[in-house]
Design an enzyme around this catalytic site. Sequence first.
Site, short mmCIF file in Angstrom:
data_model
loop_
_atom_site.label_atom_id
_atom_site.label_comp_id
_atom_site.label_asym_id
_atom_site.label_seq_id
_atom_site.Cartn_x
_atom_site.Cartn_y
_atom_site.Cartn_z
CG ASN A 1 3.99 -25.94 11.81
OD1 ASN A 1 3.98 -25.45 10.70
ND2 ASN A 1 5.09 -26.37 12.39
CB CYS A 2 -0.38 -23.62 16.45
SG CYS A 2 -1.70 -23.78 17.59
CG LEU A 3 -3.20 -22.13 11.22
CD1 LEU A 3 -3.89 -22.61 9.96
CD2 LEU A 3 -2.30 -20.95 10.90
#
Lengths: 111, 119, 99
Positions: free
Chosen positions: A109-111
């Site tokens: 969940n890390c862009l």
Amino acid sequence: MTHLSVAGRRIELDKDGYLLALADWSEAVAEALAQQEQLILSAEHWQILHLLRAFYAEFQLSPANRPLIKYVALKLGPEKGNSLHLNLLFKGAPAKLAAKLAGLPKPTNCL
Amino acid sequence: MSKSLLIINRQSPWSGPSAREALDIALAGGAFDLPLGMLFLDDGVFQLAPAQQPSALQQKDLGANLQALPLFGVESLYASTRSLQERGLEQQTLTLAAEVLDDAALSALIDRYDQVITL
Amino acid sequence: MATLHVLSHSPFSDGRLSSCLRLLGPADGLLLCGDAVYALQPGTAQRQALELMPAAIGLFALDEDLCARALAAPARVQVVDYPGFVELSCRFDKVNSWL
């Protein structure tokens, strides 16, 4: 698929350089991974890496930056749990790089 | 000001992808600092049942993942009184500290959020 | 902050309709599409429950899903086409799709 050789052992990595198996991790493996990132691990780094492994053991997932900062602040206090400290230690991408060095999967969940 | 989102999580944990998808929406939204709430309704309350062993089904530990919600900024957690009662679950044994609300309070809760999605 | 609740699953195999009816706010609306229009099958408890809903609750059903299933909506239910569906989505403050 790439791999690392650490003390004669073959350690499998995914296409982004993360360990395929959590159990393959050791401090020597972390040192080898850090070397690939041109990073020398200090006591400050180790503290975060061990904390990340504890995070994964508890929640079974790799944190994004914000929860990582929150968790470090919770466990080590706000002088360590802030984005400046963690960005300096891990080249501006603490969630991704620290997860890699701690042997965790890439944070999803890390862009 | 970001719009608030209530995620209504109403599927059991191991029967399909919905429980995991609801969690993924929450974790992604939390990482972006959206004001989020999660409501466990109908079979969704089974996600909060204690002492589950997903490893028996070769599944990832959704219960452990749910514990991370507050760290991802999702601190508004609710469960339906009726859903718990119908399924014989006690509030004290739930694996997350969810606020337990009756139907009228749930209706008011949905009303307060800017956006709602039900999975 | 009135909500339009959108249902698309059959009420005979699933609890979405009954949960939704319990959580409806006083100015909310309910749109039936897909298999959810089976809730209007004559002689069923589901249809009766819908006909007894307070007048302030808007009840809608999608025309083509009714036609396809040879169902006729009672007077209490307003039949809408797709442009009507869009108009409803804008009329309410938010849409809650029961996926």
